[in-house]
Design a protein around this motif. Structure first.
Motif, PDB file in Angstrom:
ATOM      1  N   UNK A   1       8.964  -8.033   6.574  1.00 57.17           N
ATOM      2  CA  UNK A   1       7.604  -7.489   6.582  1.00 57.17           C
ATOM      3  C   UNK A   1       7.489  -6.403   7.650  1.00 57.17           C
ATOM      4  N   UNK A   2       6.533  -5.532   7.473  1.00 54.35           N
ATOM      5  CA  UNK A   2       6.254  -4.534   8.488  1.00 54.35           C
ATOM      6  C   UNK A   2       5.611  -5.199   9.705  1.00 54.35           C
ATOM      7  N   UNK A   3       5.522  -4.471  10.793  1.00 52.34           N
ATOM      8  CA  UNK A   3       5.022  -5.040  12.047  1.00 52.34           C
ATOM      9  C   UNK A   3       3.602  -5.565  11.921  1.00 52.34           C
ATOM     10  N   UNK A   4       2.801  -5.011  10.986  1.00 50.31           N
ATOM     11  CA  UNK A   4       1.435  -5.493  10.795  1.00 50.31           C
ATOM     12  C   UNK A   4       1.355  -6.622   9.767  1.00 50.31           C
ATOM     13  N   UNK A   5       2.511  -7.083   9.296  1.00 51.82           N
ATOM     14  CA  UNK A   5       2.542  -8.187   8.339  1.00 51.82           C
ATOM     15  C   UNK A   5       2.495  -7.766   6.883  1.00 51.82           C
ATOM     16  N   UNK A   6       2.303  -6.499   6.626  1.00 49.78           N
ATOM     17  CA  UNK A   6       2.237  -6.024   5.239  1.00 49.78           C
ATOM     18  C   UNK A   6       3.642  -5.824   4.686  1.00 49.78           C
TER      19      UNK A   6
END
Length: 369
Positions: free
Chosen positions: A193-198
């Motif tokens: 996942x990306x750092x923002x959780x997306x």
């Protein structure tokens, strides 16, 4: 007049033992030293009750046995004749191996270690099919300590071997784990996942030519220009070849072997190096990560794409048209970080294995005469 017995002492010795080692023929040390028994290919299966050992080790399994107990085996024929294997318990030992067990004056494991260190391949007959003669080996001479000293030496060397076995097993388990992880990562069963959780964007199918800033064969170099010591490493299709006084590349590249049975294998170079024409020098462009591409192509096994001929090889132009699914550069970097963490653990264990092997090698030079 009786024949004078030759005597020697080792450089390194357990303190409780004194006196000279005596020279003896192998026939004086063994209760059994003879070839195994014939067995047909049809009698050997992948699974069975008893292991079948040949000259190069385990061949498979069968439903009968020829020996029961601890023996060491000497390969009799072929390029690897003289190699040493061991069996303990019930086993079928074929005619391609010499079955060896010490008599009451000697220790079987000590003799296995001693003959392995000597490298019996040096005694093979020179012919189209190298081989060892049982009768000639029985006349071969060794300097031998008492049985008690043999047992002490054998016990110590077995402890070193157990350490090596444990390390090799640990490395094998990590390598197996990594292969399993790679299978799930590259098939997208596991996604980061990306750092923002997306989630990261969907993977896109791309040709290799879309992913590399450099993907071409290295440069010619003669054997006279390559030395054991020099300023810059020289890499060929199978890795490090030696050193030279000039370089062709500077930075991090991965290399793909271009020719021969091992074409498609992957190596890496960091900093200034000379890359020969037998390797393809590879570096990612701004849309990709060089290490991710190295891991991905190593997992794929590019040898499958080699041209079928007397000399297998890879075509740079054909490889550039090869397609694979690639994630965004950011996801590539996440995957690379995870895989390189495993690689570092494997490299650490590999260094420990090398150090232990070197320790044993140095030890054997001092404890045998």
């Amino acid at each position: 007049m009786s024949k004078k017995v030759k005597k020697k002492v080792p450089q390194l010795r357990f303190s409780e033992f004194k006196g000279d080692w005596n020279e003896k023929r192998l026939e004086e040390l063994f209760s059994e030293f003879k070839s195994g028994y014939g067995i047909t290919f049809d009698d050997i299966t992948e699974h069975g009750t008893y292991p079948v050992f040949g000259g190069n080790g385990l061949r498979g399994y069968t439903e009968s046995f020829t020996h029961n107990g601890f023996y060491f085996l000497i390969g009799r024929q072929g390029a690897l004749c003289g190699n040493i294997n061991r069996t303990n318990g019930k086993a079928y030992i074929s005619e391609h191996a010499i079955v060896c067990k010490a008599n009451d004056t000697s220790d079987t494991e000590w003799l296995a270690q001693r003959l392995d260190y000597y490298n019996l391949n040096r005694l093979s007959e020179s012919s189209a099919q190298p081989g060892l003669s049982v009768n000639k080996l029985l006349r071969f001479k060794l300097f031998v300590p008492s049985k008690e000293e043999q047992e002490k030496i054998a016990s110590f060397l077995e402890a070193v071997d157990r350490r090596l076995t444990q390390l090799c097993r640990k490395r094998e388990l990590l390598q197996t784990y990594k292969r399993g992880v790679m299978q799930k990562l590259f098939s997208q069963q596991i996604r980061f996942k990306q750092s923002d959780g997306s989630p990261f964007p969907d993977w896109e199918r791309k040709r290799l030519e879309e992913l590399f800033s450099e993907f071409k064969s290295g440069y010619g170099i003669t054997s006279d220009e390559i030395t054991e010591h020099g300023t810059y490493p020289v890499f060929g299709g199978n890795g490090l070849r030696g050193y030279t006084e000039k370089f062709t590349h500077d930075g991090f590249y991965f290399l793909i072997g271009r020719q021969g049975a091992l074409c498609g294998n992957i190596h890496r170079t960091y900093g200034k190096a000379y890359i020969s024409e037998h390797a393809i020098a590879c570096r990612a462009n701004d849309t990709a990560n060089t290490e991710w591409l190295a891991q991905r192509l190593d997992y794929y096994n590019l040898n499958k794409l080699s041209e079928s001929s007397a000399q297998p090889g890879l075509s740079v132009n054909k490889l550039l048209r090869f397609k694979l699914f690639a994630p965004s550069k950011e996801e590539q970097e996440k995957m690379t970080g995870f895989l390189t963490t495993i690689d570092r653990k494997i490299e650490t264990i590999s260094r420990q294995i090398d150090q232990t092997e070197q320790f044993k090698k140095g030890l054997l030079q001092k404890i045998f005469v």
